[in-house]
Design an enzyme around this catalytic site. Structure first.
Site, PDB file in Angstrom:
ATOM      1  N   CYS A 104       0.745  -1.080  -0.017  1.00  0.00           N
ATOM      2  CA  CYS A 104      -0.001   0.190  -0.281  1.00  0.00           C
ATOM      3  C   CYS A 104       1.088   1.215   0.132  1.00  0.00           C
ATOM      4  O   CYS A 104       1.473   1.570   0.846  1.00  0.00           O
ATOM      5  CB  CYS A 104      -1.027   0.392   1.239  1.00  0.00           C
ATOM      6  SG  CYS A 104      -2.209   1.804   0.945  1.00  0.00           S
ATOM      7  N   CYS A 107      -0.476   4.085   2.273  1.00  0.00           N
ATOM      8  CA  CYS A 107      -0.976   3.650   3.820  1.00  0.00           C
ATOM      9  C   CYS A 107      -0.237   2.324   4.274  1.00  0.00           C
ATOM     10  O   CYS A 107       0.494   1.913   4.246  1.00  0.00           O
ATOM     11  CB  CYS A 107      -2.110   4.673   4.859  1.00  0.00           C
ATOM     12  SG  CYS A 107      -3.623   3.852   4.230  1.00  0.00           S
ATOM     13  N   SER A 108      -1.342   1.365   4.429  1.00  0.00           N
ATOM     14  CA  SER A 108      -1.113   0.444   4.764  1.00  0.00           C
ATOM     15  C   SER A 108      -2.050  -0.595   4.719  1.00  0.00           C
ATOM     16  O   SER A 108      -2.182  -1.718   5.729  1.00  0.00           O
ATOM     17  CB  SER A 108      -0.772   0.062   6.366  1.00  0.00           C
ATOM     18  OG  SER A 108      -1.861   0.712   7.239  1.00  0.00           O
ATOM     19  N   CYS A 109      -2.953  -0.285   3.824  1.00  0.00           N
ATOM     20  CA  CYS A 109      -4.324  -1.248   3.391  1.00  0.00           C
ATOM     21  C   CYS A 109      -4.197  -3.014   3.402  1.00  0.00           C
ATOM     22  O   CYS A 109      -2.351  -3.019   2.494  1.00  0.00           O
ATOM     23  CB  CYS A 109      -4.986  -0.951   2.105  1.00  0.00           C
ATOM     24  SG  CYS A 109      -6.184   0.552   2.584  1.00  0.00           S
TER      25      CYS A 109
END
Ligand code: FE
Length: 188
Positions: A104, A107-109
């Site tokens: 991602c 961010c951190s999906c």
């Protein structure tokens, strides 16, 4: 929708959570070791084990594999794995010619129901930046999460789904690793 927005990593909430945790520990309402154990369980046991079962099923059942690649969300739900951060799943298959890696960039999906919580390095800026230099990049986002279907290693002919699932690591399903061929003599 989950309400998860695709923005920069939240530094303010992180600080608040840290402050809250410190207070709870100070007042002896929680045991920091227990909190660490729960996080560890999610990161390395519950989540990735679910994904490993999906991969093993795909390796032994060609019809399931076809359904998995056609509609990841639906096929993963067949095994009982669904929910928050896994509402929309796409499974991408590794072959001799193509190796897939998931990131991602913003961010951190990450697909929680199949892989648990994202590892620290998945959220780190250096990983998110460096992966993009590779031509085959799946940019995980708030709408769609990815799961890599690793190649089944040679030497596992006749193995059961349970035996195969034991071989599949979290990193192999993100694409930063491959499933290693078993050492001679491991198969029963
Ligand atoms: Fe994200």
């Amino acid at each position: 929708m989950s309400g998860h927005s695709h923005t920069a990593p939240p530094s303010d909430p992180e600080l608040r959570i840290k402050a809250l945790e410190s207070l709870l520990v100070e007042k002896q309402l929680i045991d920091p070791a227990a909190v660490d154990a729960i996080i560890e369980t999610y990161e390395t046991k519950i989540g990735p084990r679910n994904g490993a079962k999906v991969v093993a099923r795909a390796w032994v059942d060609p019809d399931y594999k076809a359904r998995l690649l056609a509609d990841g969300t639906k096929a993963i739900a067949e095994l009982g794995f669904s929910g928050v951060q896994g509402e929309d799943m796409m499974v991408v298959e590794n072959t001799d010619e193509v190796h897939n890696v998931v990131v991602c960039t913003l961010c951190s999906c990450y697909p929680w129901p199949t892989l648990g919580l994202p590892p620290v390095w998945y959220k780190a800026a250096p990983y998110r930046a460096r992966v993009v230099s590779d031509p085959r990049v799946w940019d995980s986002n708030a709408e769609l999460r990815y799961l890599v279907l690793p190649q089944r290693p040679a030497g596992t002919e006749g193995w059961t789904e349970e035996q195969l699932a034991e071989l599949v690591s979290r990193d192999a399903m993100i694409g930063t690793s491959v499933v290693q061929a078993p050492a001679a003599g491991v198969a029963s």
